[in-house]
Enzyme design. Structure first.
Site, short mmCIF file in Angstrom:
data_model
loop_
_atom_site.label_atom_id
_atom_site.label_comp_id
_atom_site.label_asym_id
_atom_site.label_seq_id
_atom_site.Cartn_x
_atom_site.Cartn_y
_atom_site.Cartn_z
N ASP B 10 -11.57 5.37 -6.68
CA ASP B 10 -11.02 5.24 -5.35
C ASP B 10 -11.17 3.77 -4.95
O ASP B 10 -12.06 3.08 -5.45
CB ASP B 10 -11.81 6.14 -4.38
CG ASP B 10 -11.44 5.86 -2.93
OD1 ASP B 10 -10.24 5.94 -2.60
OD2 ASP B 10 -12.35 5.54 -2.14
N TYR B 12 -10.52 2.16 -1.32
CA TYR B 12 -11.04 1.83 0.02
C TYR B 12 -12.45 2.41 0.22
O TYR B 12 -12.62 3.63 0.25
CB TYR B 12 -10.11 2.36 1.12
CG TYR B 12 -8.75 1.74 1.10
CD1 TYR B 12 -8.55 0.42 1.54
CD2 TYR B 12 -7.63 2.44 0.64
CE1 TYR B 12 -7.29 -0.17 1.53
CE2 TYR B 12 -6.36 1.86 0.62
CZ TYR B 12 -6.20 0.56 1.07
OH TYR B 12 -4.96 -0.01 1.05
N ARG B 41 -10.67 2.96 10.89
CA ARG B 41 -10.80 3.59 9.58
C ARG B 41 -10.75 5.11 9.71
O ARG B 41 -10.06 5.79 8.95
CB ARG B 41 -12.11 3.13 8.93
CG ARG B 41 -12.54 3.90 7.69
CD ARG B 41 -11.62 3.70 6.51
NE ARG B 41 -12.14 4.37 5.30
CZ ARG B 41 -11.40 4.66 4.25
NH1 ARG B 41 -10.12 4.35 4.23
NH2 ARG B 41 -11.92 5.26 3.21
N ASN B 119 -4.98 6.16 -1.99
CA ASN B 119 -4.00 6.54 -0.98
C ASN B 119 -3.11 5.36 -0.59
O ASN B 119 -2.04 5.55 -0.01
CB ASN B 119 -4.70 7.05 0.28
CG ASN B 119 -4.99 8.54 0.23
OD1 ASN B 119 -4.43 9.26 -0.58
ND2 ASN B 119 -5.87 9.00 1.12
#
Lengths: 228, 228
Positions: B10, B12, B41, B119
């Site tokens: 991942d 972030y 966030r 994402n």
């Protein structure tokens, strides 16, 4: 504009005050009730969204309990079985917002069909409504549990359309939760957002058709909208 | 136990510090940077989940900007076009966590295929990785944008399996986000949770296979696991 024949209310936050569990939290963990209640509610929501996306449905009571376990772990609070059970039970005894009982009676008198469409299980919805003495106003209590996915998935909003036998444009969806109001609007319901606390609406590409500060404003809105 | 042939990271929070935008926020809105960065966030995440559930996909940069607009509205901060653009640009210049550059080099030297599965859009992932000078370590940068839904939907995790041509049990998924680690575990990846800050894992019915406090612990974990 299509005349509104029924109202589908969201339950948690919209008709009932989810922060009414804060007092119970505070009794068990003095001084921590507000923080605990806030994280518990936020995590409960997240878990309904995440489990829906993961396609790993779990009943609402269990998700609520999972979120409570997380909350206590994060806050470093020791949660025994009795406290866990007492707090989950508190979610079945939520207090309606102050204007709700009289407003429901007034709305019912207009001949509008009133329903609840909630992420809660049938047991949870039924308990909350019965425990507050408001069951007589509702023609139906509709639960996401019947489609095993949570709002804002369209399958949940479809329950109201199917169970009421109405077009979605004839059903006013009423929610205090901006994400829920957005999902319902995207689905195609006319939507009224209940903004009791000067909250900010979500940026999800949707806007409510109408905004009120309490559901006692709905009879006048319906009258104006339906042109009676 | 199946040998690990590739790692899907991942991005972030896991490789890059999302709070590194807080300084930029603080420069524009003195004293509000931490709070702003935190809400921004959180709302960005919520909007990816909610839009996925609503089946109303919107590219990651746009969702990030929507979340920024919400954040400023909620905090009562006036956001002009220049500030909006500068802040969104900051998300393309995230700083890697301190141990990341050396750890990636060490992992690459073991012959493990390294990828990012995020994402973020292809543009966002590419920008972040290039701007930090770490692109040389990755065999592939994989974006949820190719399936138009966000994690933790299984379609996103499937991208890694398909693009790498490996079984999911051969791909170690590494994330600092408990909800993402949970989604990946439910999908069937072996999962390592990076817990840098003593966070609490989510109660989503999953547990990580391994927990580290930084990705510099991964070479030793792979060696032990793969039995080299």
């Amino acid at each position: 504009m299509t005349a509104i024949k029924a109202i589908a209310f969201d339950m948690y936050g919209t008709l009932y005050d989810v922060n009414s569990v804060a007092a119970r939290c505070n009794a068990l963990f003095p001084g921590r009730g507000e923080e605990m209640s806030r994280i518990w509610r936020q995590k409960s929501l997240e878990y309904t969204w995440l489990r829906s996306l993961m396609e790993d449905y779990r009943p609402f009571e269990a998700v609520t309990e999972d979120a409570l376990v997380f909350t206590c772990a994060q806050l470093g609070l020791s949660l025994d079985a009795a406290a866990r059970s007492a707090l989950c039970e508190a979610y079945l005894h939520l207090e309606p917002h102050p204007e709700v009982p009289a407003a429901l009676a007034e709305l019912e008198a207009t001949g509008t069909t009133l329903t609840i469409l909630s992420n809660g299980s049938a047991h949870s919805i039924g308990s909350v409504v019965r425990n507050s003495g408001l069951e007589k106003h509702f023609a139906a209590l509709l639960s996401a549990d019947s489609v095993k996915v949570y709002k804002p998935h369209h399958a949940v909003y479809e329950i109201a359309e199917q169970q009421l036998g109405l077009e979605r444009t004839e059903i006013l969806f009423v929610s205090s939760n901006p994400w829920d109001a957005s999902g319902a609007s995207h689905f195609g319901f006319p939507v009224c957002w209940v903004n009791r606390g000067g909250k900010t609406f979500d940026e999800l590409g949707q806007a409510p058709d109408h905004v009120v500060t309490g559901i006692d404003a709905l009879p006048a809105y319906l009258e104006a909208r339906n042109g009676h």
